[in-house]
Write a protein that holds these residues in place. Structure first.
Motif, PDB file in Angstrom:
ATOM      1  N   PRO A  18       1.092  -1.134   0.075  1.00  0.00           N
ATOM      2  CA  PRO A  18      -0.054  -0.147   0.044  1.00  0.00           C
ATOM      3  C   PRO A  18       0.888   1.337  -0.025  1.00  0.00           C
ATOM      4  N   SER A  19       2.022   1.105   0.926  1.00  0.00           N
ATOM      5  CA  SER A  19       2.692   2.438   1.008  1.00  0.00           C
ATOM      6  C   SER A  19       3.494   2.781  -0.673  1.00  0.00           C
ATOM      7  N   THR A  20       3.474   1.971  -1.597  1.00  0.00           N
ATOM      8  CA  THR A  20       4.163   2.274  -2.801  1.00  0.00           C
ATOM      9  C   THR A  20       3.181   2.060  -3.800  1.00  0.00           C
ATOM     10  N   SER A  21       1.931   2.164  -3.565  1.00  0.00           N
ATOM     11  CA  SER A  21       0.580   2.109  -4.582  1.00  0.00           C
ATOM     12  C   SER A  21       0.873   3.295  -5.606  1.00  0.00           C
ATOM     13  N   HIS A  22       0.567   3.052  -6.678  1.00  0.00           N
ATOM     14  CA  HIS A  22       0.352   4.037  -7.850  1.00  0.00           C
ATOM     15  C   HIS A  22      -0.836   4.909  -7.539  1.00  0.00           C
ATOM     16  N   GLY A  23      -1.609   4.685  -6.562  1.00  0.00           N
ATOM     17  CA  GLY A  23      -2.560   5.815  -6.146  1.00  0.00           C
ATOM     18  C   GLY A  23      -3.845   5.507  -6.744  1.00  0.00           C
ATOM     19  N   ARG A  24      -4.961   6.623  -6.409  1.00  0.00           N
ATOM     20  CA  ARG A  24      -6.465   6.387  -6.914  1.00  0.00           C
ATOM     21  C   ARG A  24      -6.292   7.636  -8.027  1.00  0.00           C
ATOM     22  N   ARG A  25      -7.534   7.423  -8.800  1.00  0.00           N
ATOM     23  CA  ARG A  25      -7.505   8.610  -9.893  1.00  0.00           C
ATOM     24  C   ARG A  25      -7.749   9.583  -9.322  1.00  0.00           C
ATOM     25  N   ALA A  36      -4.897   1.036   1.952  1.00  0.00           N
ATOM     26  CA  ALA A  36      -5.599   1.211   0.719  1.00  0.00           C
ATOM     27  C   ALA A  36      -6.254   0.210   0.155  1.00  0.00           C
ATOM     28  N   PHE A  37      -5.523  -1.032  -0.025  1.00  0.00           N
ATOM     29  CA  PHE A  37      -5.987  -2.236  -0.607  1.00  0.00           C
ATOM     30  C   PHE A  37      -7.263  -3.012   0.214  1.00  0.00           C
ATOM     31  N   GLN A  38      -7.209  -2.650   1.743  1.00  0.00           N
ATOM     32  CA  GLN A  38      -8.392  -2.874   2.294  1.00  0.00           C
ATOM     33  C   GLN A  38      -9.435  -2.356   2.000  1.00  0.00           C
ATOM     34  N   ARG A  39      -9.309  -1.057   1.842  1.00  0.00           N
ATOM     35  CA  ARG A  39     -10.456   0.123   1.542  1.00  0.00           C
ATOM     36  C   ARG A  39     -11.188  -0.447   0.241  1.00  0.00           C
ATOM     37  N   ASP A  40     -10.186  -0.813  -0.588  1.00  0.00           N
ATOM     38  CA  ASP A  40     -10.793  -1.003  -1.961  1.00  0.00           C
ATOM     39  C   ASP A  40     -11.603  -2.391  -1.846  1.00  0.00           C
ATOM     40  N   ARG A  41     -11.159  -3.420  -1.231  1.00  0.00           N
ATOM     41  CA  ARG A  41     -12.044  -4.649  -0.906  1.00  0.00           C
ATOM     42  C   ARG A  41     -13.124  -4.167  -0.276  1.00  0.00           C
ATOM     43  N   ASP A  42     -13.402  -3.354   0.868  1.00  0.00           N
ATOM     44  CA  ASP A  42     -14.571  -3.023   1.455  1.00  0.00           C
ATOM     45  C   ASP A  42     -15.396  -2.406   0.737  1.00  0.00           C
ATOM     46  N   ASP A  94      -4.638  -8.748   1.108  1.00  0.00           N
ATOM     47  CA  ASP A  94      -5.463  -7.914   0.915  1.00  0.00           C
ATOM     48  C   ASP A  94      -5.757  -7.311  -0.551  1.00  0.00           C
ATOM     49  N   LEU A  95      -4.764  -7.176  -1.386  1.00  0.00           N
ATOM     50  CA  LEU A  95      -4.887  -6.860  -2.686  1.00  0.00           C
ATOM     51  C   LEU A  95      -5.485  -7.981  -3.369  1.00  0.00           C
ATOM     52  N   ASP A 149     -17.318   9.700  -9.470  1.00  0.00           N
ATOM     53  CA  ASP A 149     -18.112   8.443  -9.735  1.00  0.00           C
ATOM     54  C   ASP A 149     -17.245   7.134  -9.427  1.00  0.00           C
ATOM     55  N   GLY A 150     -17.879   6.361  -9.507  1.00  0.00           N
ATOM     56  CA  GLY A 150     -17.327   5.004  -9.106  1.00  0.00           C
ATOM     57  C   GLY A 150     -16.837   4.814  -7.628  1.00  0.00           C
ATOM     58  N   LEU A 151     -15.880   3.943  -7.583  1.00  0.00           N
ATOM     59  CA  LEU A 151     -15.380   3.468  -6.117  1.00  0.00           C
ATOM     60  C   LEU A 151     -14.078   4.164  -5.836  1.00  0.00           C
ATOM     61  N   ASN A 152     -13.492   4.885  -7.015  1.00  0.00           N
ATOM     62  CA  ASN A 152     -11.933   5.424  -6.669  1.00  0.00           C
ATOM     63  C   ASN A 152     -11.166   4.238  -6.224  1.00  0.00           C
ATOM     64  N   LEU A 153     -11.024   3.199  -6.715  1.00  0.00           N
ATOM     65  CA  LEU A 153      -9.744   2.181  -6.312  1.00  0.00           C
ATOM     66  C   LEU A 153      -8.766   2.571  -6.702  1.00  0.00           C
ATOM     67  N   THR A 154      -7.612   1.854  -5.897  1.00  0.00           N
ATOM     68  CA  THR A 154      -6.220   2.042  -6.422  1.00  0.00           C
ATOM     69  C   THR A 154      -5.764   1.572  -7.854  1.00  0.00           C
ATOM     70  N   PHE A 155      -4.805   1.908  -8.379  1.00  0.00           N
ATOM     71  CA  PHE A 155      -4.303   1.589  -9.499  1.00  0.00           C
ATOM     72  C   PHE A 155      -4.351  -0.146  -9.355  1.00  0.00           C
ATOM     73  N   GLU A 156      -3.553  -0.498  -8.434  1.00  0.00           N
ATOM     74  CA  GLU A 156      -3.251  -2.111  -8.427  1.00  0.00           C
ATOM     75  C   GLU A 156      -4.527  -2.870  -8.375  1.00  0.00           C
ATOM     76  N   THR A 157      -5.575  -2.618  -7.841  1.00  0.00           N
ATOM     77  CA  THR A 157      -6.898  -3.119  -7.814  1.00  0.00           C
ATOM     78  C   THR A 157      -7.451  -3.369  -9.260  1.00  0.00           C
ATOM     79  N   ARG A 158      -7.562  -2.046  -9.835  1.00  0.00           N
ATOM     80  CA  ARG A 158      -7.978  -1.891 -11.277  1.00  0.00           C
ATOM     81  C   ARG A 158      -7.258  -2.669 -12.150  1.00  0.00           C
ATOM     82  N   GLU A 159      -5.994  -2.682 -12.309  1.00  0.00           N
ATOM     83  CA  GLU A 159      -5.257  -3.305 -13.260  1.00  0.00           C
ATOM     84  C   GLU A 159      -5.456  -4.772 -13.237  1.00  0.00           C
TER      85      GLU A 159
END
Length: 390
Positions: A18-25, A36-42, A94-95, A149-159
């Motif tokens: 999570p600390s080196t995530s490419h971030g959210r949109r 960040a990845f736990q928040r994506d899951r939830d 988590d991711l 709009d959307g869930l604003n997930l991290t780049f890692e989950t989206r990819e």
């Protein structure tokens, strides 16, 4: 207690962090006890699209029985398999879980039959692919937040939600589509979930096919791998039969694939020794994969299931009905957008003004893809049956 120099999260060097995530949109501020990845899951679990998976087909339409898999139970089973492997290999659990739970959010009603029908309907309007639709759901279609709009997930989950994509479509996806243009790879957690998906649906479709009477175990033993597993189970438990025998075979089938996947992946990682998740992304071939022998067995099983389960006349009848329902709905809404619910009608009108028929078609596809099996059938009946229900 972590040893000196060990990762405090227990993650391998090549795992996502999570600390080196490419971030959210859209940047977000605030304190949260979750990473960040736990928040994506939830966010995925609380989404409307996730709840609808309960009534979307895996192989058997929802009304055919209470014990058959649906898209929701399938997603949970994928998550369980993927999380187990991720934990054992030091990947980010988590991711992995977030990707697994979200990978089918964009699936149509009626399983692959529904997707094929909607893709055919969208042929002249940009096509339809359920992985890309999953990304569209989490980027645009969910409406839970005031700020975006959307869930604003991290780049890692989206990819991880996108398995395949044409270069033309990838150009419109920004950073998350670059790997389809330059031939590189997603993070290991995404690669893992992709294969866990195959492990789950092959193994559990056997269980459902046997339960439905579309497959017979003696017939299934034509597959050398299944025959070997059956003989091993009966050697250990000579009196085992019926559902208990089937469950044992399915468990052993999953275990074989999981153990092979872990061993083969460890060998590839040891050979290439990536030092970060981004180093994994720069590779030209995936690190996660079966051995050659397991890949051969896996393909043989898939061929058998395609021939004897997915092309079974009862499944084919459902496929034909699904095509008819989806096609009729699409044609009706394209010919008369006033038939759409108000919010979709307004969106279709605006998109048609901006982009013509292609824009309108995408809104119609969004509406149909979001339907459950039973809602699609009911909507079809409301439009085409002689009664006057609305």
């Amino acid at each position: 207690m972590a040893s000196p120099g060990a990762d405090p999260l227990g993650l391998a060097p090549w795992a996502s962090r999570p600390s080196t995530s490419h971030g959210r949109r859209y940047p977000e501020t605030g304190i949260d006890i979750r990473n960040a990845f736990q928040r994506d899951r939830d966010r995925i679990i609380h989404s409307a699209a996730f709840r609808r998976l309960e009534y979307k087909t895996q192989v058997f339409v929802n009304h055919e029985g209470d014990l058959f898999r649906n898209r929701l139970t399938h997603s949970l089973e994928v998550a369980q398999i993927a999380r187990t492997i991720a934990r054992s290999m030091g990947f980010n659990e988590d991711l992995t879980e977030a990707i697994a739970l979200g990978h089918d959010l964009g699936h149509t009603p009626f399983g692959h039959a529904g997707q094929d029908a909607l893709d055919a309907c969208m042929h002249n309007y940009g096509g339809f692919e359920h992985n890309l639709q999953s990304l569209r759901v989490v980027d645009v279609l969910e409406t839970r937040y005031a700020d975006f709009d959307g869930l604003n997930l991290t780049f890692e989950t989206r990819e991880g939600l996108i398995k395949r994509c044409s270069p033309e479509r990838a150009k419109r996806l920004g950073e998350v589509g670059l790997r389809f243009l330059n031939g590189t790879q997603p993070a290991l957690e995404a690669q893992l979930t992709n294969i866990a998906d195959s492990i789950a649906y092959n193994s559990h479709d056997i269980d459902d096919g046997l339960r439905a009477g579309l497959l017979e175990l003696e017939q299934l033993r034509e597959v050398e791998w299944i025959d070997a597993l059956t003989r091993a189970a009966l050697k250990k438990h000579p009196t085992l039969k019926d559902r208990r025998l089937v469950h044992q075979i399915v468990r052993d089938l999953i275990a074989d694939q999981v153990h092979d996947l872990i061993h083969s992946t460890e060998q590839r990682i040891a050979e290439l020794a990536p030092d970060s998740a981004d180093a994994v992304r720069q590779l030209k071939k995936p690190l996660i994969g079966f051995s050659d022998d397991m890949q051969t067995r896996h393909h043989a099983l898939k061929r058998y299931l395609h021939e004897h389960l997915y092309r079974h006349y009862r499944v084919h009848r459902m496929t034909i009905k699904a095509h008819q329902v989806v096609t009729a709905l699409f044609d009706a809404f394209m010919n008369d957008p006033a038939l759409l619910p108000t919010s979709f009608r307004n969106d279709a009108t605006e998109r048609a003004r901006q982009r013509g028929p292609r824009g309108q078609a995408r809104v119609v596809a969004d509406y149909i893809a979001g339907m459950t099996d039973r809602f699609a059938i009911a909507e079809h009946d409301r439009l085409f049956q002689a009664g006057f229900g609305c």
